[in-house]
Design a protein around this motif. Sequence first.
Motif, PDB file in Angstrom:
ATOM      1  N   UNK A  89      44.364  38.715  37.027  1.00 13.76           N
ATOM      2  CA  UNK A  89      45.540  38.968  37.869  1.00 13.76           C
ATOM      3  C   UNK A  89      46.354  37.683  38.075  1.00 13.76           C
ATOM      4  N   UNK A  90      45.672  36.570  38.343  1.00 13.53           N
ATOM      5  CA  UNK A  90      46.380  35.325  38.606  1.00 13.53           C
ATOM      6  C   UNK A  90      47.071  34.790  37.347  1.00 13.53           C
ATOM      7  N   UNK A  91      46.489  35.017  36.206  1.00 14.20           N
ATOM      8  CA  UNK A  91      47.120  34.627  34.943  1.00 14.20           C
ATOM      9  C   UNK A  91      48.383  35.461  34.718  1.00 14.20           C
ATOM     10  N   UNK A 138      37.906  36.123  46.594  1.00 12.75           N
ATOM     11  CA  UNK A 138      36.841  37.053  46.213  1.00 12.75           C
ATOM     12  C   UNK A 138      37.292  38.053  45.151  1.00 12.75           C
ATOM     13  N   UNK A 139      37.965  37.570  44.145  1.00 12.85           N
ATOM     14  CA  UNK A 139      38.475  38.429  43.085  1.00 12.85           C
ATOM     15  C   UNK A 139      37.330  39.106  42.332  1.00 12.85           C
ATOM     16  N   UNK A 140      37.492  40.378  42.032  1.00  9.02           N
ATOM     17  CA  UNK A 140      36.522  41.133  41.239  1.00  9.02           C
ATOM     18  C   UNK A 140      36.475  40.630  39.799  1.00  9.02           C
ATOM     19  N   UNK A 141      37.517  39.925  39.368  1.00  8.18           N
ATOM     20  CA  UNK A 141      37.647  39.509  37.977  1.00  8.18           C
ATOM     21  C   UNK A 141      36.887  38.230  37.646  1.00  8.18           C
ATOM     22  N   UNK A 188      31.969  35.102  43.468  1.00  7.18           N
ATOM     23  CA  UNK A 188      32.792  35.566  44.584  1.00  7.18           C
ATOM     24  C   UNK A 188      33.101  34.363  45.470  1.00  7.18           C
ATOM     25  N   UNK A 189      34.274  33.789  45.235  1.00  4.39           N
ATOM     26  CA  UNK A 189      34.692  32.598  45.971  1.00  4.39           C
ATOM     27  C   UNK A 189      36.168  32.707  46.310  1.00  4.39           C
ATOM     28  N   UNK A 190      36.619  31.769  47.116  1.00  7.83           N
ATOM     29  CA  UNK A 190      38.036  31.642  47.424  1.00  7.83           C
ATOM     30  C   UNK A 190      38.547  30.445  46.630  1.00  7.83           C
TER      31      UNK A 190
END
Length: 111
Positions: A96-98, A44-47, A51-53
């Motif tokens: 964030x994940x990048x 559920x990242x805001x970026x 809104x998913x996993x």
Amino acid sequence: FYSVPGGKVEWGETREEAFIREIWEETSLKVTNVRFAFVQDCIFSQEFWKKKHFVMNDFIADLDPSCPKEQVKLNDEAYIYEWIAPQLALKLPLHRECRTLIEWYLMHANQ
């Protein structure tokens, strides 16, 4: 936010095949020497607009020698790209994940 190409694994496709296909579809670039990096949960990242996993299987690769980097042709999922050193990329506004993937790459690239 800046990010890297990516997408979903299609039915009957390996993660590596999906990685290669997504790079091709989103940039018209061919990659070789594909290596698995690690897995990230993106819950559920805001970026992200949905809104998913997401379970992200991160890979690194080399640009195929037969494919010049000037050949980039973006599909409709992106509107700009930059070739930039990983250290400098960390100064950009990144998903964030990048950012986590680039930091991992900098720690493990020469091992």
